[in-house]
Design a protein around this motif. Sequence first.
Motif, PDB file in Angstrom:
ATOM      1  N   TYR A 131      10.975   3.503  79.410  1.00  0.00           N
ATOM      2  CA  TYR A 131      11.619   2.279  80.206  1.00  0.00           C
ATOM      3  C   TYR A 131      12.683   2.755  81.188  1.00  0.00           C
ATOM      4  CZ  TYR A 131      13.946  -2.099  80.134  1.00  0.00           C
ATOM      5  OH  TYR A 131      14.030  -3.472  80.706  1.00  0.00           O
ATOM      6  N   MET A 180      17.750  -0.621  67.829  1.00  0.00           N
ATOM      7  CA  MET A 180      19.672  -1.348  68.550  1.00  0.00           C
ATOM      8  C   MET A 180      20.674  -0.301  67.292  1.00  0.00           C
ATOM      9  SD  MET A 180      18.839  -4.411  69.161  1.00  0.00           S
ATOM     10  CE  MET A 180      18.075  -4.891  70.956  1.00  0.00           C
ATOM     11  N   THR A 205       8.113  -3.852  75.952  1.00  0.00           N
ATOM     12  CA  THR A 205       8.698  -3.544  75.215  1.00  0.00           C
ATOM     13  C   THR A 205       9.221  -5.144  73.822  1.00  0.00           C
ATOM     14  OG1 THR A 205      10.592  -5.226  76.110  1.00  0.00           O
ATOM     15  CG2 THR A 205      11.290  -2.642  76.246  1.00  0.00           C
ATOM     16  N   ALA A 239       9.396  -4.668  69.814  1.00  0.00           N
ATOM     17  CA  ALA A 239       9.959  -2.869  69.829  1.00  0.00           C
ATOM     18  C   ALA A 239      10.845  -3.506  68.435  1.00  0.00           C
ATOM     19  CB  ALA A 239      10.608  -2.323  71.032  1.00  0.00           C
ATOM     20  N   LEU A 240      11.828  -4.535  68.162  1.00  0.00           N
ATOM     21  CA  LEU A 240      12.319  -4.181  67.418  1.00  0.00           C
ATOM     22  C   LEU A 240      11.697  -4.567  65.907  1.00  0.00           C
ATOM     23  CD1 LEU A 240      15.698  -4.249  66.729  1.00  0.00           C
ATOM     24  CD2 LEU A 240      15.764  -6.726  66.706  1.00  0.00           C
ATOM     25  N   THR A 295      12.579   4.716  75.077  1.00  0.00           N
ATOM     26  CA  THR A 295      13.890   3.987  76.351  1.00  0.00           C
ATOM     27  C   THR A 295      14.110   5.334  77.671  1.00  0.00           C
ATOM     28  OG1 THR A 295      14.895   5.760  74.366  1.00  0.00           O
ATOM     29  CG2 THR A 295      15.484   3.515  74.108  1.00  0.00           C
ATOM     30  N   SER A 325      12.642  -0.330  68.942  1.00  0.00           N
ATOM     31  CA  SER A 325      13.670  -0.552  69.829  1.00  0.00           C
ATOM     32  C   SER A 325      14.665   0.119  68.753  1.00  0.00           C
ATOM     33  CB  SER A 325      14.233  -1.404  70.486  1.00  0.00           C
ATOM     34  OG  SER A 325      15.180  -2.009  70.662  1.00  0.00           O
ATOM     35  N   CYS A 359      20.849   1.444  72.479  1.00  0.00           N
ATOM     36  CA  CYS A 359      20.036   1.405  71.842  1.00  0.00           C
ATOM     37  C   CYS A 359      19.413   2.803  71.594  1.00  0.00           C
ATOM     38  CB  CYS A 359      18.351   1.547  72.016  1.00  0.00           C
ATOM     39  SG  CYS A 359      17.776  -0.576  71.858  1.00  0.00           S
TER      40      CYS A 359
END
Length: 309
Positions: A239, A275, A256, A259-260, A236, A273, A230
């Motif tokens: 994390y 990505m 997470t 998160a997306l 991040t 997130s 990501c």
Amino acid sequence: MNRITELLGIQYPIFQGAMAQISRHQLVSAVSNAGGLGILASGGLTADEVRDEIRKTKALTDKPFAVNLMLMMDNVAEIVEVLIEEGVKIVTTGAGTPKPYMPRLKEAGVIVIPVIPSVKLALKMQELGCDAVVAEGMEAGGHIGEMTTMPLTRQVAAHLDIPVVCAGGIADGHGFVAATALGAEGVQMGTVFLAAEECPISAAYKQEILISVDTSTVVTGRKFGAPVRCLRNQLTTKYLELENQNISRHELEAMTMGALTRAVEDGDVDNGSLMAGQIAGLVSTIRPAKAIIEDVMTEAKAVLEHLSL
């Protein structure tokens, strides 16, 4: 024309990567209309939602498109039946083996193209009767393997008789030519399509792609064998700090959760997130999917004309 374009009935050997919560009918139809292969992502969807996305895509294009099956999902068998009922003729697969579904898919005349991270798995897919493979290197965004694109693609192409599509770290004509030189007969691109006009992600997410540089991505989840690439952000950073401590996988996954969605729908670029692949630093403009594909092919031809050995 090569084996990929002939097999799939597409104009250009360019796949649009199946990105969860992102590769929906708007983007998929635009890529297919432009001569590439649009691929719907079924990850996280119910069978009825997949059917709805297929029908919406059909309403926007009469060109070939595919559906990606995330084989770890509990409802894969149900989705397979939906694909067959809806007349989908191309399927890509990930996160497992399509072996349990091959008889049903082949009976229905479906072309099956797994995404693979190693020569060993590529050979198994060829033996299984798959029609081609996508060799995806760890430069890609999202869930990744361990091998980089260049050695993976070259070795897979050297060992297989079926066509190979190269993925991971490709966003322009130079990358297309490099993939071809390695023995691939097509490319799959994801990150560059995040900046497509038709890509249904938040404006904030797109902007983060546009301002990225070569070192903007980071890989989380390696400790528990589930690496994900990501763009760096507050999520991040936190994390990775926790991942290096004595924190359970369950606690990290809880952090997470959703998160997306926060990135795609809410535009939360701090806690979402984002990505994306390592090639994000090469993506600097928002263009229609058609322009992305045509620019890749035009540049590839120019690169080939200027190469001298």
